[in-house]
Write a protein that holds these residues in place. Structure first.
Motif, mmCIF file in Angstrom:
data_model
loop_
_atom_site.group_PDB
_atom_site.id
_atom_site.type_symbol
_atom_site.label_atom_id
_atom_site.label_comp_id
_atom_site.label_asym_id
_atom_site.label_seq_id
_atom_site.Cartn_x
_atom_site.Cartn_y
_atom_site.Cartn_z
ATOM 1 N N VAL A 1 0.787 -1.170 -0.206
ATOM 2 C CA VAL A 1 -0.142 -0.036 -0.057
ATOM 3 C C VAL A 1 0.756 1.198 -0.040
ATOM 4 C CG1 VAL A 1 -1.956 1.177 1.297
ATOM 5 C CG2 VAL A 1 -1.949 -1.293 1.196
ATOM 6 N N VAL A 2 0.532 2.269 -0.903
ATOM 7 C CA VAL A 2 1.113 3.379 -0.998
ATOM 8 C C VAL A 2 0.149 4.691 -0.733
ATOM 9 C CG1 VAL A 2 2.459 4.968 -2.198
ATOM 10 C CG2 VAL A 2 3.019 2.477 -2.791
ATOM 11 N N VAL A 3 0.479 5.302 0.474
ATOM 12 C CA VAL A 3 -0.397 6.372 0.831
ATOM 13 C C VAL A 3 0.396 7.834 0.313
ATOM 14 C CG1 VAL A 3 -1.555 7.634 2.932
ATOM 15 C CG2 VAL A 3 -0.956 5.215 2.923
ATOM 16 N N VAL A 4 -0.531 8.354 -0.743
ATOM 17 C CA VAL A 4 0.075 9.709 -1.084
ATOM 18 C C VAL A 4 -0.692 10.796 -0.403
ATOM 19 C CG1 VAL A 4 0.058 10.989 -3.168
ATOM 20 C CG2 VAL A 4 0.202 8.497 -3.325
ATOM 21 N N PRO A 5 0.197 11.891 0.126
ATOM 22 C CA PRO A 5 -0.290 13.160 0.925
ATOM 23 C C PRO A 5 -1.286 13.800 0.249
ATOM 24 C CG PRO A 5 1.902 13.077 0.585
ATOM 25 C CD PRO A 5 1.717 11.742 -0.063
ATOM 26 N N GLY A 6 -2.194 14.598 0.686
ATOM 27 C CA GLY A 6 -2.765 15.510 -0.182
ATOM 28 C C GLY A 6 -4.352 15.270 0.408
ATOM 29 N N ASN A 7 -5.073 16.251 -0.214
ATOM 30 C CA ASN A 7 -6.405 16.196 0.074
ATOM 31 C C ASN A 7 -7.182 15.772 -1.067
ATOM 32 O OD1 ASN A 7 -6.247 17.791 2.490
ATOM 33 N ND2 ASN A 7 -6.049 19.624 1.303
ATOM 34 N N ASP A 8 -6.530 15.261 -2.311
ATOM 35 C CA ASP A 8 -7.339 14.519 -3.242
ATOM 36 C C ASP A 8 -8.010 13.378 -2.611
ATOM 37 O OD1 ASP A 8 -6.596 16.475 -5.160
ATOM 38 O OD2 ASP A 8 -5.008 15.591 -5.953
ATOM 39 N N VAL A 9 -9.287 13.110 -3.201
ATOM 40 C CA VAL A 9 -9.742 11.773 -2.874
ATOM 41 C C VAL A 9 -9.654 10.867 -3.878
ATOM 42 C CG1 VAL A 9 -11.999 10.756 -1.833
ATOM 43 C CG2 VAL A 9 -11.431 13.069 -1.483
ATOM 44 N N ASP A 10 -8.640 9.824 -3.819
ATOM 45 C CA ASP A 10 -8.599 8.831 -4.842
ATOM 46 C C ASP A 10 -8.105 7.492 -4.437
ATOM 47 O OD1 ASP A 10 -8.438 8.060 -7.449
ATOM 48 O OD2 ASP A 10 -6.755 9.136 -8.075
ATOM 49 N N ALA A 11 -8.087 6.545 -5.223
ATOM 50 C CA ALA A 11 -7.437 5.211 -4.887
ATOM 51 C C ALA A 11 -7.453 4.344 -6.067
ATOM 52 C CB ALA A 11 -8.078 4.595 -3.793
ATOM 53 N N PHE A 12 -6.525 3.556 -6.577
ATOM 54 C CA PHE A 12 -6.430 2.685 -7.699
ATOM 55 C C PHE A 12 -5.223 1.739 -7.350
ATOM 56 C CE2 PHE A 12 -3.773 6.587 -8.411
ATOM 57 C CZ PHE A 12 -2.646 5.939 -8.788
ATOM 58 N N ALA A 13 -5.579 0.757 -8.221
ATOM 59 C CA ALA A 13 -4.605 -0.551 -8.383
ATOM 60 C C ALA A 13 -3.529 -0.120 -9.335
ATOM 61 C CB ALA A 13 -5.291 -1.808 -8.719
ATOM 62 N N LEU A 14 -2.228 -0.157 -9.110
ATOM 63 C CA LEU A 14 -1.164 0.386 -9.956
ATOM 64 C C LEU A 14 -0.428 -1.026 -10.252
ATOM 65 C CD1 LEU A 14 0.541 2.367 -11.104
ATOM 66 C CD2 LEU A 14 1.930 2.568 -9.002
ATOM 67 N N PRO A 15 -0.661 -1.468 -11.643
ATOM 68 C CA PRO A 15 0.038 -2.759 -11.939
ATOM 69 C C PRO A 15 1.761 -2.643 -11.978
ATOM 70 C CG PRO A 15 -1.472 -1.861 -13.748
ATOM 71 C CD PRO A 15 -1.136 -0.844 -12.559
ATOM 72 N N GLY A 16 2.038 -3.947 -11.638
ATOM 73 C CA GLY A 16 3.803 -3.784 -11.787
ATOM 74 C C GLY A 16 4.240 -3.161 -13.009
ATOM 75 N N TYR A 17 5.431 -2.798 -12.932
ATOM 76 C CA TYR A 17 6.023 -2.071 -14.096
ATOM 77 C C TYR A 17 7.707 -1.957 -13.843
ATOM 78 C CZ TYR A 17 6.670 1.884 -17.542
ATOM 79 O OH TYR A 17 7.025 2.497 -18.575
ATOM 80 N N ARG A 18 8.324 -2.429 -14.787
ATOM 81 C CA ARG A 18 9.794 -2.524 -14.938
ATOM 82 C C ARG A 18 10.482 -3.200 -13.864
ATOM 83 N NH1 ARG A 18 11.187 3.629 -17.650
ATOM 84 N NH2 ARG A 18 10.505 2.917 -19.578
ATOM 85 N N GLY A 19 9.842 -4.453 -13.510
ATOM 86 C CA GLY A 19 10.533 -4.984 -12.203
ATOM 87 C C GLY A 19 9.887 -4.677 -10.982
ATOM 88 N N ARG A 20 9.076 -3.842 -11.103
ATOM 89 C CA ARG A 20 8.400 -3.336 -9.529
ATOM 90 C C ARG A 20 7.049 -4.007 -9.442
ATOM 91 N NH1 ARG A 20 9.167 3.041 -10.572
ATOM 92 N NH2 ARG A 20 8.610 2.282 -12.652
ATOM 93 N N GLY A 21 6.620 -4.529 -7.906
ATOM 94 C CA GLY A 21 5.422 -5.213 -8.133
ATOM 95 C C GLY A 21 4.382 -4.395 -8.096
ATOM 96 N N GLY A 22 3.265 -4.841 -8.037
ATOM 97 C CA GLY A 22 1.978 -4.098 -8.163
ATOM 98 C C GLY A 22 1.816 -3.334 -6.747
#
Length: 314
Positions: A125-146
């Protein structure tokens, strides 16, 4: 010329009817099976369209293989060369649209990973700071896991139990590799415009698949329905317009229908008789498209053979 038109026109028109049949089939299947049916149908119809265009494009070349002079081909079918040129141009446009969509997908992933780099990572889980209300599944990319990317604003908008639903939903997208299905169908729309309706239908059923997985993970369908409704309402105030395929989010799709489905009992397998009927319907669609492509290739070959026989007879 009549024979070629009889072969080509149905092959190119077939996806319009087949897409409608597939959407109806998806509505009566459980979410996971519906997603696979839609993806398989999109691939099949895109392949059939390309086969029809390639066959049309190759008529002059087939004639040369049969040692039929081009003037003789034009005598039998005056539109052979214009039709081949038109098919070639259509395929060039398709290739351009496919490349454009592919690079757009890569750009979306690049931007999303740059956004994730600004957040704090806790496991997957990656928590992005800020007031934006958003969430999504980020697929793996260039050797990095989802990763599951969620904003601080989204976490504040949900109750603790609802946050579990949100994370379970996005994790279901990642574990089911839903982004691959969405990308396949999105790319297929560059081949035939009729497949755009399958893309919309697939988006809904992918969210339903993740909804059911989240409800099963928390063991409470009403809680899952409430979490999805609250996340969608909170997220509707500020949409991230840079998102799109291959990113999937709990806040997308027709949320009222998804919430309504979660308030009903868990979808079970269809009755044996109904299930067999639906499967046979899909099989008929698959067989029809395959036969159309084969008939096209065979018919064009026979058409050129006919011209060759005429030349030899002269």
């Amino acid at each position: 010329m009549t024979l070629v038109l009889v072969l080509v026109v149905p092959a190119l028109a077939f996806p319009w009817g087949a897409a409608a049949v597939t959407r109806r089939l998806a509505r009566v299947l459980p979410p996971r099976e519906a997603c696979w049916a839609l993806t398989a149908a999109a691939l099949l119809m895109a392949g059939g369209t390309i086969a029809a265009l390639v066959g049309l494009f190759h008529v002059p070349f087939l004639a040369s293989l049969e040692h039929v002079p081009l003037p003789r081909v034009l005598e039998v079918w005056p539109a052979a060369v214009p039709a081949a040129v038109a098919a070639g141009l259509v395929m060039l446009v398709q290739a351009g649209l496919l490349l454009r969509r592919w690079f757009r997908h890569r750009a979306v992933l690049e931007h999303a990973w740059q956004l994730a780099a600004q957040g704090t990572c806790d496991g997957d889980v990656v928590v992005v700071p800020g007031n934006d209300v958003d969430a999504f599944a980020l697929p793996g990319y260039r050797g990095r896991g989802g990763r599951v990317v969620v904003s601080s604003g989204m976490l504040r908008a949900l109750k603790p139990g609802e946050r579990e639903v949100l994370l379970a939903h996005e994790r279901a997208h990642l574990s089911g590799r839903h982004h691959l299905l969405s990308v396949v169908v999105d790319l297929s729309t560059a081949v035939h415009p009729a497949l755009r309706s399958l893309r919309e239908s697939l988006g809904f059923h992918l969210e339903r698949w993740a909804d059911e997985a989240a409800a099963a993970a928390v063991g409470n369908r009403k809680l899952a329905a409430a979490a999805i409704a609250r996340a969608a309402l909170a997220g509707s105030r500020e949409r991230n317009t840079s998102r799109g395929y291959p990113l999937l989010s709990v806040t997308t799709g027709p949320v009222p229908q998804r919430v309504e489905a979660l308030l009903l009992p868990e979808p079970a397998g269809l009755r044996a008789g109904t299930h067999r009927a639906r499967v046979l319907g899909l099989a008929a669609t698959v067989a029809g498209s395959a036969l159309a492509a084969l008939a096209l290739a065979y018919g064009l070959h026979e058409y050129v053979e006919y011209a060759a026989i005429g030349v030899r007879g002269d």
